[in-house]
Design a protein around this motif. Sequence first.
Motif, PDB file in Angstrom:
ATOM      1  N   GLY A  56       0.808  -1.211   0.000  1.00  0.00           N
ATOM      2  CA  GLY A  56       0.000   0.000   0.000  1.00  0.00           C
ATOM      3  C   GLY A  56       0.842   1.263   0.000  1.00  0.00           C
ATOM      4  N   ALA A  57       1.943   1.231   0.748  1.00  0.00           N
ATOM      5  CA  ALA A  57       2.829   2.399   0.802  1.00  0.00           C
ATOM      6  C   ALA A  57       3.458   2.654  -0.566  1.00  0.00           C
ATOM      7  CB  ALA A  57       3.910   2.182   1.849  1.00  0.00           C
ATOM      8  N   ILE A  58       3.878   1.596  -1.241  1.00  0.00           N
ATOM      9  CA  ILE A  58       4.477   1.761  -2.574  1.00  0.00           C
ATOM     10  C   ILE A  58       3.437   2.251  -3.566  1.00  0.00           C
ATOM     11  CG2 ILE A  58       5.534   0.520  -4.505  1.00  0.00           C
ATOM     12  CD1 ILE A  58       6.891  -1.284  -2.438  1.00  0.00           C
ATOM     13  N   MET A  59       2.223   1.712  -3.463  1.00  0.00           N
ATOM     14  CA  MET A  59       1.170   2.140  -4.379  1.00  0.00           C
ATOM     15  C   MET A  59       0.756   3.592  -4.134  1.00  0.00           C
ATOM     16  SD  MET A  59       0.669  -0.238  -6.496  1.00  0.00           S
ATOM     17  CE  MET A  59      -0.808   0.407  -7.272  1.00  0.00           C
ATOM     18  N   ALA A  60       0.991   4.107  -2.928  1.00  0.00           N
ATOM     19  CA  ALA A  60       0.668   5.503  -2.627  1.00  0.00           C
ATOM     20  C   ALA A  60       1.752   6.452  -3.090  1.00  0.00           C
ATOM     21  CB  ALA A  60       0.435   5.679  -1.127  1.00  0.00           C
ATOM     22  N   ALA A  61       2.884   5.912  -3.558  1.00  0.00           N
ATOM     23  CA  ALA A  61       4.012   6.757  -3.949  1.00  0.00           C
ATOM     24  C   ALA A  61       3.653   7.711  -5.078  1.00  0.00           C
ATOM     25  CB  ALA A  61       5.199   5.889  -4.349  1.00  0.00           C
ATOM     26  N   ASP A  62       2.773   7.267  -5.986  1.00  0.00           N
ATOM     27  CA  ASP A  62       2.406   8.148  -7.097  1.00  0.00           C
ATOM     28  C   ASP A  62       1.679   9.385  -6.599  1.00  0.00           C
ATOM     29  OD1 ASP A  62       0.272   6.169  -6.566  1.00  0.00           O
ATOM     30  OD2 ASP A  62      -0.817   7.317  -8.068  1.00  0.00           O
ATOM     31  N   ASN A  63       0.827   9.219  -5.580  1.00  0.00           N
ATOM     32  CA  ASN A  63       0.135  10.376  -5.016  1.00  0.00           C
ATOM     33  C   ASN A  63       1.093  11.307  -4.290  1.00  0.00           C
ATOM     34  OD1 ASN A  63      -2.416   9.609  -5.917  1.00  0.00           O
ATOM     35  ND2 ASN A  63      -2.822   8.369  -4.110  1.00  0.00           N
ATOM     36  N   VAL A  64       2.067  10.724  -3.587  1.00  0.00           N
ATOM     37  CA  VAL A  64       3.048  11.551  -2.881  1.00  0.00           C
ATOM     38  C   VAL A  64       3.890  12.349  -3.873  1.00  0.00           C
ATOM     39  CG1 VAL A  64       5.039  11.510  -1.341  1.00  0.00           C
ATOM     40  CG2 VAL A  64       3.136   9.952  -0.932  1.00  0.00           C
ATOM     41  N   LEU A  65       4.386  11.686  -4.904  1.00  0.00           N
ATOM     42  CA  LEU A  65       5.159  12.391  -5.926  1.00  0.00           C
ATOM     43  C   LEU A  65       4.325  13.465  -6.616  1.00  0.00           C
ATOM     44  CD1 LEU A  65       7.158   9.472  -7.607  1.00  0.00           C
ATOM     45  CD2 LEU A  65       8.104  11.365  -6.286  1.00  0.00           C
ATOM     46  N   ALA A  66       3.038  13.155  -6.825  1.00  0.00           N
ATOM     47  CA  ALA A  66       2.166  14.102  -7.518  1.00  0.00           C
ATOM     48  C   ALA A  66       2.021  15.413  -6.762  1.00  0.00           C
ATOM     49  CB  ALA A  66       0.788  13.471  -7.733  1.00  0.00           C
ATOM     50  N   LEU A  67       2.130  15.362  -5.439  1.00  0.00           N
ATOM     51  CA  LEU A  67       2.018  16.587  -4.647  1.00  0.00           C
ATOM     52  C   LEU A  67       3.045  17.629  -5.070  1.00  0.00           C
ATOM     53  CD1 LEU A  67       1.534  15.142  -1.043  1.00  0.00           C
ATOM     54  CD2 LEU A  67      -0.217  15.893  -2.650  1.00  0.00           C
ATOM     55  N   PHE A  68       4.206  17.147  -5.509  1.00  0.00           N
ATOM     56  CA  PHE A  68       5.283  18.061  -5.888  1.00  0.00           C
ATOM     57  C   PHE A  68       5.402  18.220  -7.399  1.00  0.00           C
ATOM     58  CE2 PHE A  68       6.325  15.716  -1.997  1.00  0.00           C
ATOM     59  CZ  PHE A  68       6.478  16.763  -1.098  1.00  0.00           C
ATOM     60  N   LEU A  69       5.199  17.117  -8.114  1.00  0.00           N
ATOM     61  CA  LEU A  69       5.464  17.137  -9.559  1.00  0.00           C
ATOM     62  C   LEU A  69       4.396  17.871 -10.354  1.00  0.00           C
ATOM     63  CD1 LEU A  69       6.738  13.479 -10.138  1.00  0.00           C
ATOM     64  CD2 LEU A  69       8.083  15.545  -9.725  1.00  0.00           C
ATOM     65  N   LEU A  70       3.127  17.656 -10.026  1.00  0.00           N
ATOM     66  CA  LEU A  70       2.066  18.210 -10.866  1.00  0.00           C
ATOM     67  C   LEU A  70       2.034  19.736 -10.856  1.00  0.00           C
ATOM     68  CD1 LEU A  70      -0.862  15.655 -10.433  1.00  0.00           C
ATOM     69  CD2 LEU A  70       1.081  15.643 -11.991  1.00  0.00           C
ATOM     70  N   PRO A  71       2.086  20.403  -9.688  1.00  0.00           N
ATOM     71  CA  PRO A  71       2.134  21.869  -9.746  1.00  0.00           C
ATOM     72  C   PRO A  71       3.445  22.391 -10.315  1.00  0.00           C
ATOM     73  CG  PRO A  71       2.332  21.111  -7.476  1.00  0.00           C
ATOM     74  CD  PRO A  71       1.975  19.913  -8.299  1.00  0.00           C
ATOM     75  N   LEU A  72       4.554  21.663 -10.063  1.00  0.00           N
ATOM     76  CA  LEU A  72       5.848  22.104 -10.570  1.00  0.00           C
ATOM     77  C   LEU A  72       5.872  22.115 -12.095  1.00  0.00           C
ATOM     78  CD1 LEU A  72       8.856  22.817 -10.338  1.00  0.00           C
ATOM     79  CD2 LEU A  72       9.324  20.357 -10.137  1.00  0.00           C
ATOM     80  N   PHE A  73       5.538  20.980 -12.699  1.00  0.00           N
ATOM     81  CA  PHE A  73       5.612  20.895 -14.153  1.00  0.00           C
ATOM     82  C   PHE A  73       4.451  21.620 -14.825  1.00  0.00           C
ATOM     83  CE2 PHE A  73       8.199  17.059 -13.038  1.00  0.00           C
ATOM     84  CZ  PHE A  73       9.394  17.574 -13.530  1.00  0.00           C
ATOM     85  N   GLY A  74       3.331  21.739 -14.127  1.00  0.00           N
ATOM     86  CA  GLY A  74       2.252  22.556 -14.660  1.00  0.00           C
ATOM     87  C   GLY A  74       2.671  24.012 -14.769  1.00  0.00           C
ATOM     88  N   THR A  75       3.333  24.513 -13.724  1.00  0.00           N
ATOM     89  CA  THR A  75       3.799  25.898 -13.730  1.00  0.00           C
ATOM     90  C   THR A  75       4.923  26.104 -14.751  1.00  0.00           C
ATOM     91  OG1 THR A  75       3.231  26.120 -11.384  1.00  0.00           O
ATOM     92  CG2 THR A  75       4.782  27.737 -12.295  1.00  0.00           C
ATOM     93  N   LEU A  76       5.863  25.171 -14.799  1.00  0.00           N
ATOM     94  CA  LEU A  76       6.950  25.290 -15.773  1.00  0.00           C
ATOM     95  C   LEU A  76       6.423  25.317 -17.199  1.00  0.00           C
ATOM     96  CD1 LEU A  76       9.685  22.904 -14.276  1.00  0.00           C
ATOM     97  CD2 LEU A  76       9.714  25.408 -14.367  1.00  0.00           C
ATOM     98  N   SER A  77       5.405  24.512 -17.468  1.00  0.00           N
ATOM     99  CA  SER A  77       4.859  24.482 -18.826  1.00  0.00           C
ATOM    100  C   SER A  77       4.102  25.760 -19.160  1.00  0.00           C
ATOM    101  CB  SER A  77       3.951  23.264 -19.012  1.00  0.00           C
ATOM    102  OG  SER A  77       2.768  23.384 -18.239  1.00  0.00           O
TER     103      SER A  77
END
Length: 422
Positions: free
Chosen positions: A45-66
Amino acid sequence: MKLDYKRTVLIGMAFLSICAFWQMYDNIIPLILKNTFRLGETLTGAIMAADNVLALFLLPLFGTLSDRIHTPIGKRMPFILAGTGSAFIFLLLLPVADRLGNLWLFITALFFVLLSMGLYRSPAVALMPDLTPKPLRSKGNAVINLMGAVGGVYALIMISLLVGSGTTPDYFPLFLSVGLLMLLSIAVLFFTVPENKLRARMASEEESTDNGPASTAELPREMKRSLLFILLSVALWYIAYNAVTTAFSRYATHVWGLENGGYANCLMVATVAAIVSYIPIGALSSRIGRKRTILIGVALLTFCYLCASFYTTYHATMNLFFGVIGFAWAAINVNSFPMVVEISTGGDVGKYTGYYYTFSMAAQVITPILSGFLLEHISYRTLFPYAVVFSVLAFCTMLFVKHGDSKPEKKKSMLENFDVDD
């Protein structure tokens, strides 16, 4: 003004590739972790939640960069191409690591796959509102999500056809088939959607219409306040809803005594109710507005959670409540993402898309831990009261939202009523 359906379908190829990947990811990765590497439920479960944890940082970062870059092939396209290409490479390492039984290779490849997907998710989702006039974004969003459904169905079909029987199936053909679909989809997008040309056309069209603040203007304080409250509302209702969906199987077993997967019937009722509700919800929101429709949905969720908390054993009437829950959740999802996009300006759609996903995914990281702690250390009976509390909070924060609630014209096609977010 009419929606260019052909162009919107082509723009949706990016979302098709994303949904195909996540459908396969959610179905296959837990099986590999459990059957090949013999990991326990908690660690899986912890590994499967990793995508959500990464998304907290990646999605606004790359959305803003784009939002900020300008290249000969566009603002979003570089992220879409780079993310898809790198995801394809690391995706194929996953079945190799599975066959070798190499956990470290698998975890490393999985990390870079998730990083690659995070690289282009926000830019891909932002591409549609970038290239679609505001009055037509509901129709556009419907087309995009229908394309996503196609991707998800493709992955399910490939799973049924390519995953063999036995305790050690060979997943490489499945991963290759989904990876090739991703490459083909993005190739079609790249060669048929000239982002810069279409963006320039959009800019010239919006100069002649009143579409709110200019792309370079900062949002007024009141609009920022509305944005904050809608994002808080998103987080709060996801905290409530996701707690119920993730813990319901255990709750139904321990509290209601349901066995042999009997709990699945309630969840199925909710899912079917949500699907068949999109059309009437679209009609409702076109008449009374997005905000009121969302408030009705949150109120219905709260009522159903409250009623469910009084049941000490399973009763058939719970199916009725779960049908209402499905309707209520659809009412919320149909209208929430369009409100965020409506508040954003022409130059920061990617950033606001990232904000939306950050708040929704943050909730999905927090709530299994918080609600799970209460279930384990206090009682399983805390589940529905927990959901009631956060639903009430979501209702309260939604009352403070004053922007993003444009009342669209009456829908002219059935397709528009499928205006749902990811």
